[in-house]
Design an enzyme around this catalytic site. Structure first.
Site, PDB file in Angstrom:
ATOM      1  N   GLU A 236      32.809  14.708  20.399  1.00  0.00           N
ATOM      2  CA  GLU A 236      31.688  14.022  20.395  1.00  0.00           C
ATOM      3  C   GLU A 236      31.595  12.867  19.366  1.00  0.00           C
ATOM      4  OE1 GLU A 236      28.029  16.308  20.205  1.00  0.00           O
ATOM      5  OE2 GLU A 236      29.136  17.977  21.576  1.00  0.00           O
TER       6      GLU A 236
ATOM      7  N   LYS B  21      43.324  24.837  25.132  1.00  0.00           N
ATOM      8  CA  LYS B  21      42.273  24.251  24.707  1.00  0.00           C
ATOM      9  C   LYS B  21      41.837  25.214  23.686  1.00  0.00           C
ATOM     10  CE  LYS B  21      38.410  22.507  24.091  1.00  0.00           C
ATOM     11  NZ  LYS B  21      37.332  21.895  24.735  1.00  0.00           N
TER      12      LYS B  21
ATOM     13  N   ARG C 281      23.547  21.839  17.982  1.00  0.00           N
ATOM     14  CA  ARG C 281      23.815  23.105  18.475  1.00  0.00           C
ATOM     15  C   ARG C 281      24.909  23.850  17.370  1.00  0.00           C
ATOM     16  NH1 ARG C 281      26.845  22.328  24.000  1.00  0.00           N
ATOM     17  NH2 ARG C 281      27.244  20.609  23.100  1.00  0.00           N
TER      18      ARG C 281
ATOM     19  N   CYS D 110      31.218  23.842  20.148  1.00  0.00           N
ATOM     20  CA  CYS D 110      32.450  23.992  20.591  1.00  0.00           C
ATOM     21  C   CYS D 110      33.380  25.174  19.820  1.00  0.00           C
ATOM     22  CB  CYS D 110      33.513  22.914  20.776  1.00  0.00           C
ATOM     23  SG  CYS D 110      32.616  21.660  22.293  1.00  0.00           S
TER      24      CYS D 110
ATOM     25  N   GLU E 280      39.712  19.754  28.768  1.00  0.00           N
ATOM     26  CA  GLU E 280      39.550  18.516  27.929  1.00  0.00           C
ATOM     27  C   GLU E 280      39.485  18.688  26.709  1.00  0.00           C
ATOM     28  OE1 GLU E 280      36.455  18.216  26.426  1.00  0.00           O
ATOM     29  OE2 GLU E 280      35.810  20.278  26.446  1.00  0.00           O
TER      30      GLU E 280
ATOM     31  N   THR F 179      35.972  25.122  29.036  1.00  0.00           N
ATOM     32  CA  THR F 179      36.487  25.784  28.139  1.00  0.00           C
ATOM     33  C   THR F 179      36.368  27.340  28.291  1.00  0.00           C
ATOM     34  OG1 THR F 179      36.272  24.175  26.265  1.00  0.00           O
ATOM     35  CG2 THR F 179      36.878  26.588  25.381  1.00  0.00           C
TER      36      THR F 179
END
Ligand code: UGA
Length: 469
Positions: free
Chosen positions: A176, A234, A367, A290, A172, A142
């Site tokens: 998760e 994205k 994270r 993300c 992509e 990304t």
């Protein structure tokens, strides 16, 4: 921009002359390892590259270095089938691959909101000088819009110009916990390209995905577009998802002030198909590797492009999200009957159990985890904080060492004055409120994910508090 379906994909002979293009995934973190393993499963010859020797050794020995359902089994199966291997040698990757997917991380920079592109730069400038035949370099990470053009300049500078190495971008959309499905059965693929050859190579590299779809009577939409649109797809998608979550969390704030119930509200508005009911779960907000960093990097890039105002709302989206974490601490003080001044409450002498540390269930990823952020804030109140997470304890302990970690749900809640459910693991959703009530000192529950049945817990003697209800 054209929308093409895989009925008649263009043909191409890969530079290696292999029957199918040989695929290399550069960077075997979460993204690259998942892709490498799943594309081997689709029948491709695959190599995964990383500079991290212990990680490569682990993967080569059949161990996935993170928690992702279904992936271990596919790794071992495809290693045994000799379609998949891992290496730390750039020469090896360059020699092997027809297509090199760049899957390295693009974390938030330490000095601001922008993305750190140094891993991409290193991957491209170290790989391309070793190329000895034509190849396609495909970005998957990304990135801020404009990165693909920059990668093309790097390739032009570092690869032998006679080879005609090309660049493409194919973002992509892995979630998760569902990543294997998302690779094998994507809801769309996006090709940012500059030539027919690159398009044909990308079709060829995804033939396995299309064939699987055909056998299951599905179609995989393919969006073939320019570099900028592919890169933006994205970040725009993640910005939209983050906005949806913060929207419902903003409604939760209004519900809290007005006596409404945000879970009912979400259901009621979600029946409108234009709105949809997904990603409308109010709670302690979004986290992970993300969404938070992507909305920040997107704002930083928009500023550089002179359109910062267009994305100013993302700043609010971020603020709403941060406020949810603080809200748990204030609720805790209220439930525990302690005053909450501007510096936060003093909860010393009380034991608080945090159920969940990962940013979402079925992952060991902590994270920017909202759960762990709440744990940190609770620990700052002076309370004794005990954390239990089915998969994330090891990572959580490294990130927040100054709290206690329990190894079972029962141990975690024993003696608690307050339990805060922070990640909606199935084990917590299905927990027996009567059994847990026996173990705690005082049955008080903050359901940070609105995933428990309030009536059930209340009837088992718990004082129940949801978020925005
Ligand atoms: C996200 C996107 O969903 C993927 O499409 C994207 O490919 C990925 O980022 C990425 O950029 O690689 P992921 O980080 O795995 O995927 O997690 P999500 O399922 O999106 O959840 C993000 C956070 O939002 C979690 O903390 C989750 O608990 C929270 N969330 C999600 C809510 O608070 N409410 C919801 O309704 C949904």
């Amino acid at each position: 921009m054209t929308l093409v379906y895989p009925s008649n994909p263009p043909a191409v002979v890969p530079p290696s002359k292999a029957p199918r293009p040989r695929l290399a995934f550069v960077g075997t973190g979460y993204l690259g390892a998942t892709y490498a393993i799943c594309f081997a499963e689709l029948g491709y010859e695959v190599v995964g590259f990383d500079v991290d020797e212990p990680k490569v050794a682990k993967l080569a020995a059949g161990q996935v270095p993170f928690h992702e359902p279904g992936l271990d089994e596919l790794l071992r199966k495809n290693l045994a089938a000799e379609r998949l291997r891992f290496t730390t040698s750039y020469e090896d990757v360059a020699d092997f691959g027809d297509i090199h997917f760049i899957c390295v991380g693009t974390p938030q920079r330490a000095d601001g909101m922008a993305a750190d592109l140094s891993y991409i730069e290193r991957a491209v400038t170290n790989l391309t000088p070793h190329l000895r035949r034509k190849a396609l370099i495909v970005g998957k990470s990304t990135v801020p819009v404009g990165t693909a053009e920059w990668v093309q300049q790097l390739v032009a500078k570092h690869a032998d110009p006679a080879l005609g190495v090309e660049v493409a971008w194919s973002p992509e959309f892995l979630q998760e916990g569902y990543a294997v499905e998302d690779v094998l059965r994507p809801n769309r693929v996006v090709f940012g390209i500059k030539s027919d050859w690159a398009t044909a190579m990308l079709y060829s590299a995804h033939k396995g995905v299309f064939e699987l779809a055909t056998t299951e009577d599905r179609e995989v939409p393919v969006v073939v577009t320019d570099f900028a649109t592919a890169e933006l797809t994205k970040v725009a998608a993640n910005a939209f998802l983050a906005t949806k979550i913060s929207f419902i969390n903003a409604m939760a704030e209004v519900c809290e002030a007005s006596g409404g119930d945000v879970t009912m509200l979400a259901r009621a508005i979600g029946y409108d198909a234009r709105i949809g009911n997904r990603f409308l779960r109010a709670g302690i907000g979004f986290g992970g590797g993300c969404l938070p960093k992507d909305i920040r990097a997107f704002q930083a890039r928009a500023q550089e492009l002179g359109v910062g105002e267009a994305l100013r709302f993302l700043y609010e989206v971020d603020l709403i999200n941060q406020r949810r974490r603080q809200r748990v601490v204030r609720l805790a003080a209220k439930l525990l009957d302690r005053p909450c001044g501007p510096a936060g409450p003093d909860l010393s002498g009380l034991r608080i159990t945090a159920l969940g540390a990962t940013f979402k269930p079925n992952s060991d990823d902590v994270r920017d985890s909202p759960a762990l952020s709440v744990v940190r804030k609770l620990a700052r109140t002076g309370a004794d904080v005990v954390v239990f997470d089915p998969e994330g304890t090891e990572n959580a302990r490294q990130a927040v060492p100054n709290v206690l970690y329990a190894s079972t749900l029962g141990d975690a809640v024993t003696g608690a004055d307050l339990v805060c459910l922070l990640t909606e693991w199935e084990e917590f959703r299905n927990a027996d409120p009567r059994a847990l009530a026996e173990l705690v000192r005082s049955p008080r529950m903050i359901d940070g994910r609105n995933c428990l049945d309030p009536a059930l817990w209340t009837s088992a003697g718990w004082t129940y508090f949801g978020m925005g209800r």
